[in-house]
Design an enzyme around this catalytic site. Sequence first.
Site, mmCIF file in Angstrom:
data_model
loop_
_atom_site.group_PDB
_atom_site.id
_atom_site.type_symbol
_atom_site.label_atom_id
_atom_site.label_comp_id
_atom_site.label_asym_id
_atom_site.label_seq_id
_atom_site.Cartn_x
_atom_site.Cartn_y
_atom_site.Cartn_z
ATOM 1 N N LYS A 114 0.827 -1.208 0.000
ATOM 2 C CA LYS A 114 0.000 0.000 0.000
ATOM 3 C C LYS A 114 0.859 1.254 0.000
ATOM 4 O O LYS A 114 0.613 2.199 -0.761
ATOM 5 C CB LYS A 114 -0.903 0.011 1.227
ATOM 6 C CG LYS A 114 -1.814 1.239 1.289
ATOM 7 C CD LYS A 114 -2.409 1.468 2.654
ATOM 8 C CE LYS A 114 -1.456 2.226 3.558
ATOM 9 N NZ LYS A 114 -2.115 2.964 4.645
ATOM 10 N N CYS A 131 -4.586 13.005 12.441
ATOM 11 C CA CYS A 131 -5.278 11.735 12.272
ATOM 12 C C CYS A 131 -5.333 11.067 13.621
ATOM 13 O O CYS A 131 -4.824 11.585 14.613
ATOM 14 C CB CYS A 131 -4.563 10.853 11.248
ATOM 15 S SG CYS A 131 -2.978 10.250 11.803
#
Length: 423
Positions: A22, A120
């Site tokens: 990823k 985040c």
Amino acid sequence: MDKIVMKGGTALHGEVEVSGAKNAALPILASALLADGTTTFRNVPDLADVATMLEVLRTMGCEAERLTGRKADTCEISIAGDITPEAPYDLVKTMRASVLVLGPLVARFGRARVSMPGGCAIGARPIDQHLKGLKALGADIHLTEGYVEARAKQLKGGMVNFDVITVTGTENVMMAAVLAKGRTVMENCAREPEVEELARVLNKMGAKVEGAGTSVITIEGVDALNPVEHAILPDRIEAGTLLVAAAISGGNVLVKHARPEHLDAVLDKLREAGCTLTVEDGGIRCKAPRTLKSVNITTTEHPGFPTDMQAQLMALMTVSHGTSVISENIFENRFMHVPELHRLGADITIQGHTAVVKGVKALSGAPVMATDLRASASLILAGLRADGHTEVSRVYHLDRGYERLERKLRGLGADIRRVKERA
């Protein structure tokens, strides 16, 4: 919304394949902005974050699609002429890596408008080093209404010395510098395999990048790049997670496509814990010991122990003999999985950026909630070992970084399935 339901106590056996990385796929997909024509990437994992990046590219006017059937691991990105160089807030807020389009856009099209990603769940991750690097190449940067606006008629090579090591910052500036006029020297760069992989793709496109994988990267700018075809390297974090799955379940598993040179720090800790690791058949086999031993872990930049494997090793330490000290030096708030591991019976004490884990004889299944990507993996790993049933909710976090993990574990003998949560 989906959840994972599992029953622990089964030792995993067999073979499992690692998907594409990823953290390599996201910047590489963004790099397609640097060339006209159709770029083809293979071994692209089917993940929520990848889908978001493709949507970012489509929003700009690119043709960006995942193929189907036998080519379902392939993405094609086509660019013809000018595009709308903007990454809107609605997409960037769901995936911080969307900011990786900033460098390619300003380098290729002379302008970019990209939403500020903000923080985040695992802590604030500012992009000040990205902006510092682009300014060093001559970009005019303005922050307005939550967006970064960057302009440059022609970027020019320069010296970039990052104040802190940043993976996405290194990648963003590297993609900008390949089309800058003249020579760029980047110092204090991230050394991750994913940075090397991006440089490999850029060089296939016609760039002149040297030193990727070291702390100093040198780039000679070129006038234009060409579209390419490239297969993305295997995901080292997924590989590490599957190796831990073998260890925590008391199993014996061959993780195919896992590259030992990308996992040195993780393999060292698994060996310390008593696991037998062998390289064979294009992968790594992990055979669990009768009794796991506690080991100490300190996360740091590559080639040190990766922060993205901290939660998984913590799960392993909860059932190891002795006491483990785990120090997290990369992100604040990256111990949010600890209260959920407590629900499974783990004995963990937090002291600032350090967790003290005392191994217990057994974990007990319980309903738990994933708080972020790697936390979700740690809870599934703990559930493999726990007595009884474990339910992991909010697994949309898991789908951001693992391609059908529950299917892969089920193929190794785990009693695990995905179900729809009742409203």
